[in-house]
Write a protein that holds these residues in place. Sequence first.
Motif, PDB file in Angstrom:
ATOM      1  N   GLY A 123       0.824  -1.220   0.000  1.00 45.47           N
ATOM      2  CA  GLY A 123       0.000   0.000   0.000  1.00 45.47           C
ATOM      3  C   GLY A 123       0.847   1.254   0.000  1.00 45.47           C
ATOM      4  O   GLY A 123       0.336   2.358   0.213  1.00 45.47           O
TER       5      GLY A 123
ATOM      6  N   THR B  43      -0.327   4.295  -2.464  1.00 47.08           N
ATOM      7  CA  THR B  43      -1.578   4.964  -2.083  1.00 47.08           C
ATOM      8  C   THR B  43      -1.376   5.753  -0.787  1.00 47.08           C
ATOM      9  O   THR B  43      -1.814   6.903  -0.657  1.00 47.08           O
ATOM     10  CB  THR B  43      -2.691   3.914  -1.875  1.00 47.08           C
ATOM     11  OG1 THR B  43      -2.674   3.025  -2.982  1.00 47.08           O
ATOM     12  CG2 THR B  43      -4.044   4.535  -1.732  1.00 47.08           C
TER      13      THR B  43
ATOM     14  N   ARG C 224      -5.115  -7.715  -2.096  1.00 49.55           N
ATOM     15  CA  ARG C 224      -5.324  -6.308  -2.508  1.00 49.55           C
ATOM     16  C   ARG C 224      -4.968  -6.138  -3.984  1.00 49.55           C
ATOM     17  O   ARG C 224      -5.686  -5.480  -4.740  1.00 49.55           O
ATOM     18  CB  ARG C 224      -4.420  -5.382  -1.683  1.00 49.55           C
ATOM     19  CG  ARG C 224      -4.822  -5.287  -0.220  1.00 49.55           C
ATOM     20  CD  ARG C 224      -3.801  -4.418   0.499  1.00 49.55           C
ATOM     21  NE  ARG C 224      -3.931  -4.477   1.939  1.00 49.55           N
ATOM     22  CZ  ARG C 224      -2.998  -4.043   2.777  1.00 49.55           C
ATOM     23  NH1 ARG C 224      -1.878  -3.529   2.328  1.00 49.55           N
ATOM     24  NH2 ARG C 224      -3.185  -4.100   4.077  1.00 49.55           N
TER      25      ARG C 224
ATOM     26  N   THR D 176       0.360  -3.109   7.980  1.00 52.26           N
ATOM     27  CA  THR D 176      -1.029  -2.748   7.649  1.00 52.26           C
ATOM     28  C   THR D 176      -1.938  -3.980   7.521  1.00 52.26           C
ATOM     29  O   THR D 176      -3.071  -3.841   7.065  1.00 52.26           O
ATOM     30  CB  THR D 176      -1.090  -1.908   6.351  1.00 52.26           C
ATOM     31  OG1 THR D 176      -0.681  -2.738   5.247  1.00 52.26           O
ATOM     32  CG2 THR D 176      -0.204  -0.691   6.419  1.00 52.26           C
TER      33      THR D 176
ATOM     34  N   LEU E 250      -7.315   0.990   4.759  1.00 54.44           N
ATOM     35  CA  LEU E 250      -6.436   1.949   4.088  1.00 54.44           C
ATOM     36  C   LEU E 250      -6.435   3.282   4.842  1.00 54.44           C
ATOM     37  O   LEU E 250      -5.385   3.878   5.082  1.00 54.44           O
ATOM     38  CB  LEU E 250      -6.922   2.139   2.649  1.00 54.44           C
ATOM     39  CG  LEU E 250      -6.105   3.078   1.785  1.00 54.44           C
ATOM     40  CD1 LEU E 250      -4.663   2.608   1.669  1.00 54.44           C
ATOM     41  CD2 LEU E 250      -6.730   3.199   0.410  1.00 54.44           C
TER      42      LEU E 250
END
Length: 230
Positions: A17, A20, A157, A204, A209
Amino acid sequence: MVILVKAIAIDGPAGAGKSTIARAVAQAMGYIYVDTGALYRAIGLGVCLLGLDPHNEKDVTDALDSITVTLRFVEGEQRVFLNGHDVSGEIRQPQISMAASQVASIGAVREFLFSLQKDMAKKNNVVMDGRDIGTVVLPQADVKIFLTASPEERAQRRYDELMLKGEKTTYEEVLADVKQRDYNDTHRDISPLRQAQDAILVDTTGITLEQSIQKVHDTAVQKLSTQTSC
Ligand code: DC
């Protein structure tokens, strides 16, 4: 005149992630977001377009003479150019992910991209993400974050993203790809992916998110506030 700029380095494996989260944190802080993976992807694409094997160190090294990679920021969004052409979309294809991972293990490629990355951080406040930002590119970064999540969660994801784009693949294929890239990124001789000693670990797995963005943002703000300006 000395311009004081700040740098936040975010490293971690594929699919954690990083992009992002780094983009959102950069936006919240008014920093420029630099996605260094896009540079390796551009080289991977360039090598593929030349019909070369991204594993072949000599061919890839020779090909660098005919490749130029540049970054531009259009309305705050990074665009990557290969020999003057905007390839920001093309570099996201799954086969380019693997080619990028392969060319990234070649020393000449890493050297080729080193000053480009360093220069970005000389002139701007940056959030820069990659694999070796906190360890090699910006070892003096003001904040270093090592962002990770389990391979299964990262694969899920990525799979969801690819499905949304209408790509044809299976979860098992994506998981195998994630594991192969983890192996490539952590086992290469030059600048392997590893957590810098002074990096803060953010896992995470199992958090949303929004929670991840908040966590990285708060960690960065807190770390910056403890620094003195002289
Ligand atoms: O972050 P990404 O998936 O877009 O990166 C593509 C590949 O580039 C990845 O497999 C590892 C490599 N990479 C690297 O070696 N060093 C960086 N700083 C950024 C990416």
